[in-house]
Design a protein around this motif. Structure first.
Motif, mmCIF file in Angstrom:
data_model
loop_
_atom_site.group_PDB
_atom_site.id
_atom_site.type_symbol
_atom_site.label_atom_id
_atom_site.label_comp_id
_atom_site.label_asym_id
_atom_site.label_seq_id
_atom_site.Cartn_x
_atom_site.Cartn_y
_atom_site.Cartn_z
ATOM 1 N N SER A 307 -16.630 -2.710 -4.375
ATOM 2 C CA SER A 307 -15.599 -3.721 -4.572
ATOM 3 C C SER A 307 -14.464 -3.169 -5.412
ATOM 4 O O SER A 307 -14.661 -2.792 -6.568
ATOM 5 N N LEU A 308 -13.272 -3.136 -4.827
ATOM 6 C CA LEU A 308 -12.071 -2.681 -5.513
ATOM 7 C C LEU A 308 -11.329 -3.900 -6.041
ATOM 8 O O LEU A 308 -10.951 -4.788 -5.278
ATOM 9 N N LEU A 309 -11.132 -3.946 -7.361
ATOM 10 C CA LEU A 309 -10.407 -5.047 -7.987
ATOM 11 C C LEU A 309 -8.930 -4.669 -8.061
ATOM 12 O O LEU A 309 -8.554 -3.669 -8.678
ATOM 13 N N LEU A 310 -8.090 -5.470 -7.405
ATOM 14 C CA LEU A 310 -6.670 -5.149 -7.284
ATOM 15 C C LEU A 310 -5.893 -5.555 -8.537
ATOM 16 O O LEU A 310 -6.227 -6.556 -9.187
ATOM 17 N N PRO A 311 -4.833 -4.825 -8.847
ATOM 18 C CA PRO A 311 -3.928 -5.276 -9.910
ATOM 19 C C PRO A 311 -3.144 -6.487 -9.440
ATOM 20 O O PRO A 311 -2.981 -6.726 -8.232
ATOM 21 N N ASP A 312 -2.622 -7.256 -10.399
ATOM 22 C CA ASP A 312 -1.905 -8.490 -10.060
ATOM 23 C C ASP A 312 -0.664 -8.248 -9.214
ATOM 24 O O ASP A 312 -0.222 -9.136 -8.485
ATOM 25 N N ARG A 313 -0.101 -7.044 -9.267
ATOM 26 C CA ARG A 313 1.120 -6.761 -8.510
ATOM 27 C C ARG A 313 0.882 -6.717 -7.001
ATOM 28 O O ARG A 313 1.838 -6.766 -6.219
ATOM 29 N N LEU A 314 -0.376 -6.606 -6.580
ATOM 30 C CA LEU A 314 -0.698 -6.506 -5.154
ATOM 31 C C LEU A 314 -1.357 -7.785 -4.654
ATOM 32 O O LEU A 314 -2.145 -8.415 -5.360
ATOM 33 N N GLU A 315 -1.042 -8.142 -3.424
ATOM 34 C CA GLU A 315 -1.622 -9.321 -2.799
ATOM 35 C C GLU A 315 -2.726 -8.880 -1.845
ATOM 36 O O GLU A 315 -2.550 -7.991 -1.024
ATOM 37 N N ARG A 316 -3.884 -9.508 -1.967
ATOM 38 C CA ARG A 316 -5.095 -9.069 -1.265
ATOM 39 C C ARG A 316 -4.904 -8.882 0.234
ATOM 40 O O ARG A 316 -5.213 -7.816 0.794
ATOM 41 N N ASP A 317 -4.415 -9.895 0.924
ATOM 42 C CA ASP A 317 -4.318 -9.822 2.382
ATOM 43 C C ASP A 317 -3.281 -8.797 2.831
ATOM 44 O O ASP A 317 -3.428 -8.184 3.902
ATOM 45 N N ASP A 318 -2.260 -8.588 2.027
ATOM 46 C CA ASP A 318 -1.277 -7.553 2.335
ATOM 47 C C ASP A 318 -1.912 -6.168 2.226
ATOM 48 O O ASP A 318 -1.664 -5.290 3.064
ATOM 49 N N VAL A 319 -2.747 -5.969 1.210
ATOM 50 C CA VAL A 319 -3.459 -4.698 1.044
ATOM 51 C C VAL A 319 -4.362 -4.442 2.247
ATOM 52 O O VAL A 319 -4.387 -3.343 2.814
ATOM 53 N N ILE A 320 -5.103 -5.454 2.656
ATOM 54 C CA ILE A 320 -6.003 -5.308 3.807
ATOM 55 C C ILE A 320 -5.214 -4.921 5.053
ATOM 56 O O ILE A 320 -5.619 -4.020 5.811
ATOM 57 N N ALA A 321 -4.073 -5.563 5.283
ATOM 58 C CA ALA A 321 -3.251 -5.272 6.463
ATOM 59 C C ALA A 321 -2.661 -3.868 6.405
ATOM 60 O O ALA A 321 -2.630 -3.153 7.424
ATOM 61 N N ARG A 322 -2.208 -3.454 5.237
ATOM 62 C CA ARG A 322 -1.603 -2.124 5.106
ATOM 63 C C ARG A 322 -2.638 -1.017 5.292
ATOM 64 O O ARG A 322 -2.341 0.031 5.898
ATOM 65 N N LEU A 323 -3.824 -1.223 4.802
ATOM 66 C CA LEU A 323 -4.874 -0.222 5.013
ATOM 67 C C LEU A 323 -5.333 -0.214 6.470
ATOM 68 O O LEU A 323 -5.600 0.850 7.039
ATOM 69 N N GLN A 324 -5.424 -1.392 7.077
ATOM 70 C CA GLN A 324 -5.801 -1.470 8.491
ATOM 71 C C GLN A 324 -4.802 -0.702 9.355
ATOM 72 O O GLN A 324 -5.184 -0.048 10.335
ATOM 73 N N ALA A 325 -3.531 -0.767 9.006
ATOM 74 C CA ALA A 325 -2.500 -0.053 9.754
ATOM 75 C C ALA A 325 -2.687 1.455 9.687
ATOM 76 O O ALA A 325 -2.182 2.185 10.552
ATOM 77 N N VAL A 353 -14.165 -17.139 -12.664
ATOM 78 C CA VAL A 353 -14.314 -15.732 -12.291
ATOM 79 C C VAL A 353 -14.484 -15.601 -10.780
ATOM 80 O O VAL A 353 -13.921 -14.693 -10.149
ATOM 81 N N ALA A 354 -15.253 -16.486 -10.182
ATOM 82 C CA ALA A 354 -15.450 -16.450 -8.726
ATOM 83 C C ALA A 354 -14.114 -16.609 -7.996
ATOM 84 O O ALA A 354 -13.846 -15.899 -7.013
ATOM 85 N N ARG A 355 -13.276 -17.548 -8.449
ATOM 86 C CA ARG A 355 -11.972 -17.720 -7.811
ATOM 87 C C ARG A 355 -11.102 -16.473 -7.988
ATOM 88 O O ARG A 355 -10.370 -16.075 -7.074
ATOM 89 N N GLU A 356 -11.175 -15.874 -9.159
ATOM 90 C CA GLU A 356 -10.391 -14.666 -9.417
ATOM 91 C C GLU A 356 -10.853 -13.514 -8.527
ATOM 92 O O GLU A 356 -10.033 -12.772 -7.963
ATOM 93 N N TYR A 357 -12.163 -13.355 -8.364
ATOM 94 C CA TYR A 357 -12.682 -12.292 -7.496
ATOM 95 C C TYR A 357 -12.326 -12.538 -6.037
ATOM 96 O O TYR A 357 -12.029 -11.596 -5.299
ATOM 97 N N ARG A 358 -12.354 -13.789 -5.616
ATOM 98 C CA ARG A 358 -11.943 -14.104 -4.257
ATOM 99 C C ARG A 358 -10.502 -13.673 -4.020
ATOM 100 O O ARG A 358 -10.143 -13.175 -2.959
ATOM 101 N N ARG A 359 -9.664 -13.839 -5.015
ATOM 102 C CA ARG A 359 -8.237 -13.519 -4.902
ATOM 103 C C ARG A 359 -7.963 -12.027 -4.993
ATOM 104 O O ARG A 359 -7.054 -11.515 -4.331
ATOM 105 N N ARG A 360 -8.756 -11.284 -5.764
ATOM 106 C CA ARG A 360 -8.372 -9.916 -6.123
ATOM 107 C C ARG A 360 -9.296 -8.815 -5.604
ATOM 108 O O ARG A 360 -8.943 -7.640 -5.689
ATOM 109 N N ILE A 361 -10.476 -9.140 -5.066
ATOM 110 C CA ILE A 361 -11.393 -8.080 -4.621
ATOM 111 C C ILE A 361 -11.161 -7.741 -3.153
ATOM 112 O O ILE A 361 -11.036 -8.625 -2.301
#
Length: 385
Positions: A307-325, A353-361
């Protein structure tokens, strides 16, 4: 595009074909073949339990766990909100019980402080068990999930279960091979410390039979009843007599053949996954605001998911899409169960904490055959975000 790197795929590099061919040659392909019993003996020996019951799925094993634990319609069951929904459906709705949802601590496993506070301050302990003061319902069981192969705080939860007369069900679907190496529970495997435990052999688990699962218990009579229920509760094989409502939950002989071969590889898989996790951790942890979710100290985790915990500057779904590309498959953690299906009105506790992990992991590639070079490419792509 560069080579595609999947999130987590099966690795059949041992005797799988040999054992399956043997079953096919003998025409033993259903639930009656000898390999099912061999798989049960293999699992039981590996985790240090007297007996195991192989099932059609991890969900089936959890349903049997709830039934043998005596969870009844109208009971309340303490469950995590951050997990796959198959941890909750079989242990609550399948048996007519009501879930009470709890968030997690920093390990992503259930928060013991919140559970203990609920039991001590919002419930009443009576001679026959624990009762919710607000609803009047009996709180009969506690379902722990060893999320991503990370051991839940078992010393704490074992004491909570004992103090408040709760049956402890361990969902070790993701944690086959995870064990304590230090402390009072040293040598104990995930799934073996509570009253009853369940494992999954789904296609993305550390070993797979395609589908399938296993139940183990510290109560021999529970294991015996689970096996009885898993075979349609037959009492007379010839006359087709049944003494209660049973289920078609037995593992097939073909699945068991795959499982036996995979069990021969399990320790090597764990060693490999540990090495790749350490490679990720060394390169990403604390760099550019990234961090790798840690595994509990004093344990040997199977490192099932990273599980990679993202910094606040990055948005989870955008990261997933950019890596998928770039041909790198990732995924978020699960949507919280209390926000799904008919669970929206259920009681919830300590969800921050659960909500935060949902948003950032974001879970990153972790297959048992992930190469050092593939891991390096994922690292390079992450650091370029």
């Amino acid at each position: 595009m560069s080579e595609f790197i999947p999130l987590s795929v099966p690795n059949f590099c041992g005797n799988e074909r040999k054992y399956v061919d043997e079953a096919l040659e003998g025409a033993w392909v259903s639930t009656s073949g000898a390999k099912v019993g061999e798989m049960e003996e293999c699992i039981a020996k590996y985790v240090g339990m007297p007996q195991a019951v192989c099932c059609a799925s991890g969900s089936a094993a959890l349903h049997l766990a709830a039934l043998t634990a005596g969870v009844k319609p109208g009971d309340e069951v303490i469950v995590p909100a951050l997990t796959f929904i198959a941890s909750v459906n079989p242990t609550t709705r399948y048996v007519g019980a009501e879930p009470v949802f709890f968030g997690c601590d920093e390990t992503a496993t259930m928060d013991p402080d919140a559970v203990e506070d609920f039991c001590a301050n919002q419930c009443e302990l009576k001679a026959d068990g624990l009762y919710n003061k607000r609803t009047g319902a009996k709180v009969s069981a506690l379902v722990l999930v060893h999320v991503f192969g990370n051991m839940a705080d078992m010393p704490r939860f074992l004491r909570i279960a004992k103090d408040y007369k709760l049956t402890l069900i361990e969902d070790a679907a993701e944690a086959l091979g995870t064990k304590y190496t230090e402390g009072e529970l040293a040598g104990k495997f995930a799934g073996t410390m509570g009253d009853v435990g369940a494992y999954s052999f789904n296609g993305n688990k550390i070993i797979t039979t395609g589908t399938g699962g296993t139940l183990v218990s510290n109560h021999p009579e529970w294991t015996a009843r689970a096996k009885h229920l898993s075979t349609q509760a037959k009492t007379d094989l010839l006359q087709f007599k049944h003494d209660e409502v049973g289920y078609n939950y037995r593992m097939t002989n073909i699945d068991a053949c795959l499982g036996l071969a995979q069990m021969e590889l399990l320790e090597g898989f764990i060693e490999h996954k540990t090495a790749r996790y350490e490679q990720y951790k060394a390169a990403l942890d604390g760099v550019k605001g990234f961090s790798m979710l840690p595994f509990r100290e004093g344990t040997r985790s199977n490192h099932w998911f990273y599980s990679l915990l993202l910094p606040d500057r990055l948005e989870r779904d955008d990261v997933i899409a950019r890596l998928q590309a770039q041909g790198i498959q990732t995924r978020p953690v699960w949507s919280l169960i209390n926000e799904q299906c008919d669970y929206g009105s259920c009681d919830t506790h300590a969800m921050d904490v659960a909500r935060e992990y949902r948003r950032r992991i974001v879970n990153i590639p972790c297959s048992t055959d992930l190469t050092e070079a593939q891991c390096a490419r994922v690292i390079e792509a992450v650091l370029a975000l």
